[in-house]
Write a protein that holds these residues in place. Structure first.
Motif, PDB file in Angstrom:
ATOM      1  N   GLN A  20       0.741  -1.265  -0.010  1.00 54.69           N
ATOM      2  CA  GLN A  20      -0.125   0.025   0.076  1.00 54.69           C
ATOM      3  C   GLN A  20       0.876   1.437   0.118  1.00 54.69           C
ATOM      4  O   GLN A  20       0.644   2.284  -0.561  1.00 54.69           O
ATOM      5  N   LEU A  23       2.046   1.839  -3.729  1.00 51.49           N
ATOM      6  CA  LEU A  23       1.143   2.301  -4.545  1.00 51.49           C
ATOM      7  C   LEU A  23       1.039   3.868  -4.088  1.00 51.49           C
ATOM      8  O   LEU A  23       0.788   4.952  -5.145  1.00 51.49           O
ATOM      9  N   GLU A  24       0.891   4.411  -2.744  1.00 50.63           N
ATOM     10  CA  GLU A  24       0.851   5.610  -2.289  1.00 50.63           C
ATOM     11  C   GLU A  24       2.259   6.499  -3.013  1.00 50.63           C
ATOM     12  O   GLU A  24       1.884   7.456  -3.359  1.00 50.63           O
ATOM     13  N   MET A  26       3.795   5.939  -5.430  1.00 49.95           N
ATOM     14  CA  MET A  26       3.556   5.881  -6.859  1.00 49.95           C
ATOM     15  C   MET A  26       2.829   7.190  -7.451  1.00 49.95           C
ATOM     16  O   MET A  26       2.777   7.806  -8.304  1.00 49.95           O
ATOM     17  N   GLU A  27       1.544   7.237  -6.627  1.00 49.66           N
ATOM     18  CA  GLU A  27       0.571   8.206  -6.887  1.00 49.66           C
ATOM     19  C   GLU A  27       1.116   9.709  -6.622  1.00 49.66           C
ATOM     20  O   GLU A  27       0.531  10.468  -7.315  1.00 49.66           O
ATOM     21  N   LEU A  60       4.743  -3.376 -12.386  1.00 48.36           N
ATOM     22  CA  LEU A  60       3.715  -2.864 -12.337  1.00 48.36           C
ATOM     23  C   LEU A  60       3.282  -1.906 -13.813  1.00 48.36           C
ATOM     24  O   LEU A  60       2.294  -1.662 -14.252  1.00 48.36           O
ATOM     25  N   SER A  64       0.737  -1.843 -16.776  1.00 49.60           N
ATOM     26  CA  SER A  64      -0.170  -0.624 -16.799  1.00 49.60           C
ATOM     27  C   SER A  64      -0.445  -0.140 -18.261  1.00 49.60           C
ATOM     28  O   SER A  64       0.088  -0.747 -19.139  1.00 49.60           O
ATOM     29  N   LEU A 110      -2.594   6.547 -14.622  1.00 50.57           N
ATOM     30  CA  LEU A 110      -1.777   6.043 -13.681  1.00 50.57           C
ATOM     31  C   LEU A 110      -2.575   5.945 -12.287  1.00 50.57           C
ATOM     32  O   LEU A 110      -2.697   5.016 -11.607  1.00 50.57           O
ATOM     33  N   LEU A 114      -3.734   2.514 -10.375  1.00 43.28           N
ATOM     34  CA  LEU A 114      -3.459   2.446  -8.847  1.00 43.28           C
ATOM     35  C   LEU A 114      -4.794   2.015  -8.109  1.00 43.28           C
ATOM     36  O   LEU A 114      -4.648   1.312  -6.991  1.00 43.28           O
ATOM     37  N   ASP A 115      -5.815   2.688  -8.667  1.00 38.47           N
ATOM     38  CA  ASP A 115      -6.875   2.572  -7.629  1.00 38.47           C
ATOM     39  C   ASP A 115      -7.416   1.004  -7.864  1.00 38.47           C
ATOM     40  O   ASP A 115      -8.196   0.691  -6.730  1.00 38.47           O
ATOM     41  N   ARG A 118      -5.673  -1.334  -5.097  1.00 38.55           N
ATOM     42  CA  ARG A 118      -5.588  -0.835  -3.901  1.00 38.55           C
ATOM     43  C   ARG A 118      -6.314  -2.073  -3.155  1.00 38.55           C
ATOM     44  O   ARG A 118      -5.804  -2.459  -2.001  1.00 38.55           O
TER      45      ARG A 118
END
Length: 206
Positions: A20, A23-24, A26-27, A60, A64, A110, A114-115, A118
């Motif tokens: 998690q 991913l955060e 990356m965002e 990833l 993507s 992106l 990512l959503d 999650r």
């Protein structure tokens, strides 16, 4: 020409401790207002000396929207080989081609990607824990790197078969995740997936 992946935002040894958090990071890559996020910005966000996060990041990216561009999966397979190879020779700074670092993906695409990941990330983080750590430390880590190289070699022949290379990227991503979470069980799962990717590649060629 190869360039060191610069670290402009965080300590060199800082790396995500969970999927998690990965991913955060990356965002939040980039400046927040940009319409495009580059591979360099993504790698800087996850920690450029972090072998596990970089492997997972490449996997990833490969699955993507950016990975849908012809030739990109093979390009990132070569990056996987480069990163894993540098680990095998104890390279302290990871190097990648400048034209790879400049590749970018749309911020909106992106974020949407990512959503979707999650809910899976929450489930994985809930069950993963440090175990069988000898499989992803010391010699075990180098064996994992060698497996990633072998699996990455299956990507180019599989690129012509729709979605076939996804097995290889799943294996590479699982190895990266095992290193992040220090979970040797995930490494064993990655090894099993790797065998499936190799068999798929062999059948595809034949």
């Amino acid at each position: 020409m190869f360039h060191p992946v610069p670290d402009l935002a965080m300590p060199a040894n800082s790396q995500p401790s969970s999927l998690q958090e990965m991913l955060e990071r990356m965002e939040t890559a980039g400046n927040g207002n940009a319409q495009q996020v580059s591979v360099n910005e993504l790698m800087n966000a996850v920690g450029y000396r972090s072998f596990g996060p970089l492997l997972l990041l490449i996997a990833l990216i490969a699955i993507s929207p950016l990975g849908g561009i012809p030739g990109v999966p093979t390009l990132f397979a070569l990056c996987t080989i480069a990163i894993a190879g540098q680990l095998l020779v104890n390279q302290k700074h990871l190097w990648l081609p400048g034209f790879v670092l400049r590749r970018s993906v749309e911020q909106d695409k992106l974020a949407a990607f990512l959503d979707r990941l999650r809910p899976v990330a929450r489930r994985i983080d809930a069950i993963a824990r440090p175990r069988l750590v000898q499989l992803i430390r010391g010699p075990g880590l180098k064996i994992a790197a060698l497996c990633c190289i072998l699996v990455a070699l299956t990507v180019p022949p599989l690129e012509v078969v729709p979605f076939a290379a996804a097995i290889s990227w799943l294996a590479i991503g699982a190895f990266g995740l095992a290193v992040i979470l220090q979970d040797g069980v995930i490494a064993l799962v990655a090894l099993i997936i790797s065998l499936g990717g190799v068999l798929t590649a062999v059948n595809g060629v034949l």
